[in-house]
Design an enzyme around this catalytic site. Structure first.
Site, PDB file in Angstrom:
ATOM      1  CB  ILE A 180      -0.932   0.005   1.224  1.00  5.86           C
ATOM      2  CG1 ILE A 180      -1.704  -1.320   1.306  1.00  5.86           C
ATOM      3  CG2 ILE A 180      -1.893   1.188   1.166  1.00  5.86           C
ATOM      4  CD1 ILE A 180      -2.355  -1.565   2.654  1.00  5.86           C
ATOM      5  N   GLY A 181       0.978   1.893  -1.151  1.00  6.92           N
ATOM      6  CA  GLY A 181       1.808   3.080  -1.276  1.00  6.92           C
ATOM      7  C   GLY A 181       0.990   4.347  -1.293  1.00  6.92           C
ATOM      8  CG  ASN A 182       2.811   8.007  -0.177  1.00  9.37           C
ATOM      9  OD1 ASN A 182       2.301   8.405   0.846  1.00  9.37           O
ATOM     10  ND2 ASN A 182       4.065   7.621  -0.237  1.00  9.37           N
ATOM     11  CB  VAL A 201       1.075  -3.477  -5.902  1.00 12.26           C
ATOM     12  CG1 VAL A 201       1.308  -4.724  -6.751  1.00 12.26           C
ATOM     13  CG2 VAL A 201       1.492  -2.236  -6.675  1.00 12.26           C
ATOM     14  N   GLY A 232      10.579   3.148   5.965  1.00 15.73           N
ATOM     15  CA  GLY A 232       9.307   2.670   5.443  1.00 15.73           C
ATOM     16  C   GLY A 232       9.268   1.158   5.406  1.00 15.73           C
ATOM     17  CB  THR A 233       6.695  -1.298   6.450  1.00 16.64           C
ATOM     18  OG1 THR A 233       5.612  -0.665   5.744  1.00 16.64           O
ATOM     19  CG2 THR A 233       6.628  -0.905   7.914  1.00 16.64           C
ATOM     20  CG  ASP A 234       7.778   0.979   1.048  1.00 15.86           C
ATOM     21  OD1 ASP A 234       8.209   1.462   2.117  1.00 15.86           O
ATOM     22  OD2 ASP A 234       7.676   1.657   0.006  1.00 15.86           O
ATOM     23  NE  ARG A 235      13.828   3.321   1.683  1.00 17.45           N
ATOM     24  CZ  ARG A 235      14.644   4.285   2.083  1.00 17.45           C
ATOM     25  NH1 ARG A 235      14.207   5.229   2.917  1.00 17.45           N
ATOM     26  NH2 ARG A 235      15.907   4.303   1.681  1.00 17.45           N
ATOM     27  CG  ASP A 271      10.276   0.367  -5.014  1.00 25.25           C
ATOM     28  OD1 ASP A 271       9.631   0.573  -6.065  1.00 25.25           O
ATOM     29  OD2 ASP A 271       9.770  -0.162  -4.007  1.00 25.25           O
TER      30      ASP A 271
END
Length: 258
Positions: free
Chosen positions: A8-10, A14, A106-109, A127
């Site tokens: 979940i991005g800004n 996806v 960031g948790t995605d990173r 990314d």
């Protein structure tokens, strides 16, 4: 059965079905901070359809606090019968975070770094998101040691169109050459070749600071805008479009054991 992984991005969220470490299906929806938990549940059911019956677990990472709150409620109210893991402080990832304040990353990173550390070490993950292009670095011991953040491609275009009276939004495609013959081509050249040059320069600096030979570092591209730039860069050793979803599957496996 499969795991539903959600990055979940800004700007975008996806979604992917992950089975045996591989993404078998994927979808992209807008991240609307105004959506309620009930609306997110409707979106998921509408996008996944009958495929939802194959899901036996959900893993998510989120960079938008307000959306994260709604996802927590949605998982509890609408998918309470499924095991779920949200990547956040206290969740075991299996990768050491060696930065000044690990809570700021960031948790995605973190998830990207985890997935990359299983591919090769040392490694650099680039990314290509819409809001930011991020560089994340994993050392030879598999530790996340930091990175860099630059403006994303779509954010850069939007800023140009707002600030420049004679500039406008353009289609994100590769131009015929570096020297644009009109404003549209000039903008496309700056976007595609400019970002490619930035990426190659940043990767070279990162590798130099790591103090290792360039040929010993894996450089992995990911993100939905990577296809626009990756062929213009000579630094990449691998392209993993679903790296974040793969990392989420690894975190889920570590945290959702019975």
């Amino acid at each position: 059965m499969a795991l539903l992984a959600a990055d979940i991005g800004n700007a975008h969220t996806v979604l992917g079905l992950v089975s045996d470490g591989r993404v078998s299906a994927h979808w992209r929806v807008s991240t609307d901070a105004r959506r309620t938990a009930d609306e997110w549940a409707v979106v998921l059911r509408g996008v996944l359809g009958e495929v939802l019956d194959e899901v036996d677990g959900i893993a998510a990472c989120c960079t938008v606090p307000s959306v994260l709150n709604e996802w927590r409620e949605m998982l509890a109210r609408h998918f309470g019968d499924l095991r779920s893991v949200i990547v956040e402080p206290g969740v075991r990832t299996g990768i050491a975070i060696q930065v000044d304040n690990p809570l700021e990353v960031g948790t995605d990173r973190v998830v990207n770094a985890l997935a990359a550390s299983d591919i090769a070490r040392p490694a650099v993950v680039v990314d290509f998101g819409s809001t930011a292009t991020t560089f994340d670095v994993i050392d030879a011991h598999g530790r996340y040691v930091g990175g860099a953040i630059t403006p994303g491609i779509e954010v850069s275009i939007a800023a140009l169109s707002r600030a420049g009276a004679q500039l406008r939004q353009v289609e994100l495609v590769r131009p015929k050459g570096v020297i644009g013959k009109n404003t549209v081509q000039a903008l496309q050249s700056g976007i595609v070749f400019g970002v490619a040059s930035l990426v190659e320069g940043m990767v070279a600096r990162v590798v130099g600071e790591l103090g290792v030979a360039p040929e010993d570092v894996a450089v992995i591209s990911t993100g939905y805008l990577a296809d626009l730039v990756v062929d213009e860069c000579s630094c990449f050793t691998a392209h993993r479009p679903w790296l974040t979803l793969e990392g989420l599957a690894k975190v889920f496996a570590r945290n959702a054991r019975d």
